[in-house]
Motif scaffolding. Structure first.
Motif, short mmCIF file in Angstrom:
data_model
loop_
_atom_site.label_atom_id
_atom_site.label_comp_id
_atom_site.label_asym_id
_atom_site.label_seq_id
_atom_site.Cartn_x
_atom_site.Cartn_y
_atom_site.Cartn_z
N SER A 43 -0.59 -23.61 2.86
CA SER A 43 -1.41 -22.44 3.55
C SER A 43 -2.19 -21.37 2.55
N LEU A 44 -3.01 -20.71 3.13
CA LEU A 44 -3.71 -19.89 2.47
C LEU A 44 -3.05 -18.88 1.41
N LEU A 45 -2.04 -18.27 2.32
CA LEU A 45 -1.16 -17.40 1.43
C LEU A 45 -0.21 -18.00 0.40
N LYS A 46 0.26 -19.28 0.69
CA LYS A 46 1.09 -20.09 -0.10
C LYS A 46 0.12 -20.36 -1.43
N GLY A 47 -1.14 -20.56 -1.25
CA GLY A 47 -1.88 -20.69 -2.49
C GLY A 47 -2.46 -19.51 -3.26
N PHE A 48 -2.47 -18.32 -2.46
CA PHE A 48 -2.60 -16.99 -3.02
C PHE A 48 -1.42 -16.61 -3.96
N SER A 49 -0.22 -17.18 -3.45
CA SER A 49 0.88 -16.57 -4.26
C SER A 49 0.70 -17.33 -5.65
N ILE A 50 0.23 -18.45 -6.03
CA ILE A 50 0.08 -18.96 -7.35
C ILE A 50 -0.39 -18.14 -8.27
N PRO A 51 -1.71 -17.75 -8.06
CA PRO A 51 -2.28 -16.71 -9.18
C PRO A 51 -1.53 -15.34 -9.34
N MET A 52 -0.99 -15.03 -7.95
CA MET A 52 -0.25 -13.64 -8.27
C MET A 52 1.18 -13.82 -8.93
N LEU A 53 1.61 -14.90 -9.19
CA LEU A 53 2.85 -15.18 -10.04
C LEU A 53 2.28 -15.13 -11.33
N LEU A 54 1.21 -16.09 -11.57
CA LEU A 54 0.84 -16.23 -12.95
C LEU A 54 0.09 -14.87 -13.63
N PHE A 55 -0.73 -14.17 -12.67
CA PHE A 55 -1.19 -12.81 -13.12
C PHE A 55 -0.22 -11.73 -13.48
N GLY A 56 0.94 -11.69 -12.39
CA GLY A 56 1.94 -10.83 -12.63
C GLY A 56 2.86 -11.08 -13.84
N LEU A 57 3.11 -12.55 -14.26
CA LEU A 57 3.83 -12.64 -15.16
C LEU A 57 2.99 -12.17 -16.73
#
Length: 562
Positions: A43-57
């Motif tokens: 889903s859109l939110l599932k894809g949104f989670s990838i940059p959130m995890l990378l940028f958050g790290l």
């Protein structure tokens, strides 16, 4: 703003930048993990989670490392500047130039990421990859703005260092060009001027008491005084009066030579205002910097724990320290450290009045009050007798407030003072069995906030210290009382679990000197913050209390009791 203040402001700003970067990174990681777990597959939110995890790290690790490094490096930078400004500027110039050059690369990096996200969201017509692209674009824009805000301060610091380096270089060049001949001329002129001043200032004649100045200065515990010798007659050798004035005071102390006339009365203001000194036919003003004068500190609860550590640290730092407590036998080691000790009970008004009067009689002033006396009376609210509850509030709150009342008139008169009230992280949050203790600490927080607003116009600062876990006698006393009152009641199981949790965490508590250093630093800064927190779990608990809802915070606290 001078260069030292600029340096301090810059490094504190960098530390805050790193801290907030780590916080934002942590929030992005939490959000990304939640989306990753609960969002629909692809889903859109599932894809949104990838940059959130990378940028958050990236932000979490980078910001945290930046905060820790900058916080540790700041004292060393300040010490180097104070010791050798030239070496500091040389080192710092290379650093700021590197940062200045790297700023373009940072902007290009985030711009490329943003464009990549935009391209990804348009080229691939898939919800998951659109979410990943939009997330990358949005986060790249947000972080670019965050970095832009930070870089504005970096640029200001860059120009300040460049200007200071250029100025230092010009000074050195001028010193070299001046040459030895000019130096010799200046030295000769200085010697001649000093000789003239000495001949002018040296009083002769019998009308000026020879021992007046030394005896009169012994009770003036102030950083700067102005001595005025006023002569109303034409003969410069026969002064009619002598005035001692604290720097900036409007009412100087006047000593007259006419028989026993002595007019006293001066205040301790901060700013020099010579126009109030009167106009005399011949007036000589001699400014003496008295930097060696010690500030007078009164520390309560000095028999143990934070109070004892604070008294020792302030005495080692050059303060005149009075340590007060009920148990004078526990303060014998403080006497060996040059600390004056007085028996005082914060629950007895007469005892407090006598202690303050003794300090004023001996020193003539009280500059710092550290209210460290207090204890924790634990037990379920249902089980604690009201007599014990009243005594808890009497010691922790009423005694503290009464001491503030007693010292404030003297602080207002000298237009200077620091009142440090020790509360606790328990003044912002509550745990089971500590209801009356927490009530006292919440009360001190509110009382201190009101007092700060009232006395600020008089040049008096009120500072709140909120310790976390500290290795003192407090915990043993608190949980012994809890076991005595509630160990065999309906709250017995809760009491046993709470005592076990405290025993396990006690090994991580910080030494009292850590809080003592925090207190010392807070009273020595020009404009202290209203409150400071330090100690085991202080930052985490206060942060959780600030950001979590009350039900979530309650669950967090009670989860420790299982």
């Amino acid at each position: 703003m001078d260069l030292l203040q600029t340096i301090i402001s810059y490094y504190h700003g960098e530390a805050r930048h790193g801290f907030w970067g780590a916080i934002i990174g942590g929030l992005l990681l939490i959000g990304g993990l939640l989306f990753l777990k609960w969002a629909s597959p692809l889903s859109l939110l599932k894809g949104f989670s990838i940059p959130m995890l990378l940028f958050g790290l990236l932000l979490g690790i980078g910001g945290g490392a930046d905060h820790i490094y900058t916080s540790k490096a700041t004292p060393g930078k300040i010490a180097l500047y104070q010791k050798d400004p030239t070496a500091f500027l040389k080192q710092e110039k290379a650093k700021v130039e590197k940062t200045h050059r790297g700023w373009r690369g940072i902007r290009i990096f985030w711009a490329i990421l943003g464009l990549s996200g935009l391209t990804l969201s348009f080229l691939i017509r898939n919800s998951f990859w659109m979410g990943a692209g939009l997330g990358t674009l949005a986060l790249a824009i947000i972080i670019s703005l965050f970095e832009l805000y930070s870089m504005r301060f970096n640029e200001q610091y860059y120009h300040a260092i460049q200007g200071a380096t250029l100025q230092t270089s010009k000074i050195k060049t001028n010193e070299i060009d001046t040459g030895k001949t000019q130096q010799v001329k200046m030295q000769q002129k200085q010697v001649e001027d000093e000789g003239k001043k000495e001949r002018q200032l040296k009083p002769t004649g019998s009308n000026l008491p020879q021992n007046l100045l030394p005896d009169s200065l012994t009770h003036l515990n102030v950083p700067r005084i102005t001595l005025l010798i006023t002569r109303d007659s034409a003969n410069i050798n026969t002064p009619d009066s002598l005035q001692l004035q604290v720097a900036g005071s409007e009412k100087p102390t006047t000593y007259h030579n006419n028989k026993n006339r002595k007019a006293l009365g001066f205040d301790h203001a901060n700013a020099l205002n010579p126009k109030h000194c009167g106009s005399a036919r011949n007036r000589i003003i001699i400014n003496q910097k008295m930097n060696n004068m010690k500030k007078v500190a009164l520390v309560t609860g000095a028999s143990a724990g934070i109070g004892a550590a604070t008294a020792r640290l302030l005495a080692q730092s050059g303060y005149t320290v009075y340590g007060v407590a009920r148990r004078t036998d526990k303060m014998n080691t403080l006497k060996d450290a040059g600390i004056k000790t007085i028996a005082m009970d914060v629950a007895e008004d007469t005892s407090m009045v006598k202690a303050v009067e003794q300090i004023i009689a001996e020193q003539g002033r009280i500059d710092i009050l550290v209210n460290s006396a207090g204890f924790g009376s634990y037990g379920a609210i249902e089980d604690v007798p009201m007599e014990d509850a009243r005594y808890q509030l009497e010691v922790n709150v009423i005694g503290l407030a009464r001491l503030c009342q007693l010292v404030l008139p003297y602080m207002r008169e000298q237009h200077f003072g620091k009142i440090v009230n020790i509360t606790s992280i328990g003044g912002k949050m509550a745990t089971p069995l500590g209801g009356w203790y927490h009530a006292s600490k919440f009360a001190i927080e509110g009382l201190s906030d009101s007092l700060r607003l009232e006395v600020k116009p008089f040049g008096i600062d009120v500072i709140i210290i909120e310790p976390g876990g500290v290795k003192t006698e407090w915990g043993g006393i608190a949980f012994d009382s809890a076991e005595k009152r509630s160990g065999h009641t309906a709250y017995g199981e809760l009491t046993s679990k709470a005592k076990s949790v405290f025993a396990k965490s006690e090994v991580n508590n910080v030494a009292p000197v850590v809080i003592a250093e925090l207190i010392k630093n807070s009273i020595e800064v020009k404009s202290p913050k209203p409150r400071y927190a330090k100690g085991y779990m202080a930052g985490i608990i206060l942060g959780a209390k600030k950001w979590l809802s009350d039900p979530m915070f309650d669950r967090m606290i009670m989860s420790q009791m299982k």
